[in-house]
Write an enzyme that holds these catalytic residues in place. Structure first.
Site, mmCIF file in Angstrom:
data_model
loop_
_atom_site.group_PDB
_atom_site.id
_atom_site.type_symbol
_atom_site.label_atom_id
_atom_site.label_comp_id
_atom_site.label_asym_id
_atom_site.label_seq_id
_atom_site.Cartn_x
_atom_site.Cartn_y
_atom_site.Cartn_z
ATOM 1 N N GLY A 245 0.801 -1.210 0.000
ATOM 2 C CA GLY A 245 0.000 0.000 0.000
ATOM 3 C C GLY A 245 0.837 1.264 0.000
ATOM 4 O O GLY A 245 0.509 2.250 -0.675
ATOM 5 N N GLU A 262 -6.970 -0.475 1.106
ATOM 6 C CA GLU A 262 -7.480 -1.339 2.168
ATOM 7 C C GLU A 262 -6.344 -2.278 2.555
ATOM 8 O O GLU A 262 -6.080 -3.270 1.870
ATOM 9 C CB GLU A 262 -8.708 -2.123 1.692
ATOM 10 C CG GLU A 262 -9.880 -1.248 1.289
ATOM 11 C CD GLU A 262 -10.534 -0.523 2.443
ATOM 12 O OE1 GLU A 262 -10.174 -0.797 3.602
ATOM 13 O OE2 GLU A 262 -11.388 0.342 2.183
ATOM 14 N N CYS A 296 -8.650 -9.604 6.648
ATOM 15 C CA CYS A 296 -8.165 -8.326 7.171
ATOM 16 C C CYS A 296 -8.916 -7.953 8.440
ATOM 17 O O CYS A 296 -8.413 -7.192 9.270
ATOM 18 C CB CYS A 296 -8.300 -7.220 6.113
ATOM 19 S SG CYS A 296 -9.940 -7.070 5.410
#
Length: 509
Positions: A245, A262, A296
């Site tokens: 990310g 995310e 997650c």
């Protein structure tokens, strides 16, 4: 069973990894999809090369010019048909999810149900792309804002939700008037291809152009890096690790593009002495063991009041003892394998570190062997005694490891809860309204999702999904998440015969 699943979904022995509706002839390497259930090859994918990448990007751009002309409610009608097509293939596609990533059958079908649910949500949203009307400070002027399609959107997904997360993005992209370029995990390519085949049938039925929904399966060098650097793609939505990310955020921001991220979760549940213990145990078990700890939103930390610590622990150990680990395609199995042997090795390394840092393994954690377990991907879920200040507790290990951390006062529990880099999902179990409201207040959970008497997993489609801090700050799915996929435009109309200027400035001619 494998052959029947592949046959129903129209999957061949070797499939093309580049698609703009129809399959493209690919020039990349041959990739094998290996099932974590038994280590056997499910099928093969001919990966996209740079040439196919360019064809897909060009086709997606051309399709956008046509797709954005279609009124949003009519785009919603296409999404409605997509939802129905998924309903028809729910069992088969859910079984393929199980086969390819190791989720139990109920979770595999549940993931397809999430796709159906977000399609239903998006159909309604297609008639509610509202802009505000505002009062102008100038006489006889009207001011308002409206939302326009943004452009081809890149969606990068992870193995643990191989199709649902794509759909959260794609269905909103479609009603927003965007085309979609999907780069799925290389650990779950077949579910992506099967999904594209289902979508293609809907597009053909409605005489829509190629390139509205696109797929690129390939290496980071040939596909991933090009996609995040490409100025023709104004938005990248990516699900994955924090390091991934960071790289995507830096790259996309460097070209002044938009990103939805995310990333990691290190989700905690506070259990107070005023909690319903039976309810707490059930929620923790589902949150910690579901998808073999590879969500997650997996529950990773239990912050429990000292007075009820032993009672909760004994309840969890009894519940964990009833978890059947095995072939996720079989009835009664509650936990399947980890995605691969590397994930098992990472879990074992983490458990060794737990003991080095002063923690203690209270239950499970073994690598299972014998029969189907000989694939080397099966483990028993693990409960560990830990301290909040242990470095490992601040990290996300993508495996079924649960840390038990005691506390005395609720303020201490909140501090322990928030003192990690991640900020995705959180929960408190209590029958005290004061404790519940404290947890939900500005002084409480710092996560994007905060629940009371509900676990950390199982977010509903209607709410915006996402988190804070190292989780990335992105939002997908429900609420007003659709705005991220469109461009906002403020409009002012002067219907008078005068031209009043801002700040009272006057120009006399």
């Amino acid at each position: 069973m494998k052959k029947s699943i592949l046959k129903e979904l129209g999957l061949k022995e070797i499939e093309a990894g580049a698609r703009s509706g129809s399959a493209l002839e690919c020039s990349g390497n041959i990739m094998e999809s290996i099932s974590p259930i038994d280590g056997n090859v499910i099928g093969k994918v001919h990966c996209a090369g740079r040439g196919e990448y360019e064809k897909v990007l060009q086709t997606a751009g051309e399709a956008f010019q046509e797709w954005r002309k279609i009124p949003a409610p009519q785009r919603g009608e296409i999404v409605r048909q997509i939802g129905n097509a998924l309903r028809d293939k729910k069992a088969a596609l859910g079984a393929l999810v199980t086969l390819e990533v190791g989720k139990i059958r109920a979770e595999g079908e549940g993931e397809v149900q999430e796709m159906i649910d977000i399609a239903d949500f998006a159909v309604g949203q297609s008639r509610m792309l509202y802009g505000l009307s505002m009062h102008s400070e100038r006489p006889d002027h009207r001011m308002y804002e409206q939302w326009h399609p943004l452009g081809p959107t890149g969606v990068i997904t992870a193995f643990n939700f191989p199709v649902a997360v794509w759909s959260w993005n794609a269905m909103l992209c479609l009603i927003a008037g965007n085309t979609v370029i999907w780069k799925p995990s290389s650990k779950a390519p077949l579910t992506a291809i099967a999904t594209m085949k289902i979508m293609r049938d809907v597009m053909i039925k409605n005489n829509l152009p190629e390139g509205i929904l696109n797929l690129l399966i390939g290496s980071r060098e040939e596909v991933g890096e090009n996609l995040i650097q490409d100025t023709r793609v104004p938005l990248i939505s990516a699900t994955g690790s924090v390091p991934m990310g960071r790289h995507i955020a830096k790259t996309v921001a460097g070209r002044l593009g938009k990103s939805i991220l995310e990333l990691g979760g290190n989700n905690g549940i506070i259990v107070t002495e005023k909690a319903d213990m039976d309810m707490s145990v059930r929620a923790i078990l589902f949150g910690a063991v579901g998808t073999a700890g590879q969500r997650c939103t997996t529950t990773r930390r239990i912050i429990v009041q000292e007075s009820v610590q032993e009672k909760l622990l004994q309840g969890l150990i009894r519940a964990y003892g009833q978890v059947k680990v095995g072939n996720p395609l079989k009835e009664g199995v509650l936990m399947g394998p980890l995605i691969d042997k590397e994930a098992v090795s990472a879990m074992q390394a983490a458990l060794k570190e737990v003991e080095k840092q002063g923690g203690k393994i209270l239950y499970g954690g073994e690598v299972l062997s014998g029969g189907i377990y000989d694939s080397g991907t099966y483990v028993s879920p693990c409960i560990c005694e830990a301290r909040a200040d242990m470095p490992l507790v601040r990290e996300e290990t993508f495996a079924p490891i649960l840390y038990i951390i005691p506390y005395k006062e609720i303020s201490e529990a909140i501090h322990y809860h928030n003192d990690v880099p991640q900020g995705l999902s959180s929960a408190i179990f209590t029958d005290s309204i004061r404790e519940a409201e404290y947890f939900l207040s500005y002084k409480g959970s710092d996560c994007g999702i905060a629940n009371v008497n509900i676990g950390t997993s199982g977010a509903e489609i209607g709410g915006a999904f996402g988190g804070e801090k190292e989780t990335g700050g992105g939002r997908e799915s429900g609420s007003d998440a659709w705005k991220a996929y469109m461009r906002r435009q403020t409009c002012t109309i002067n219907w008078s015969e005068e031209l009043p200027l801002a700040q009272g400035i006057r120009f006399e001619l």
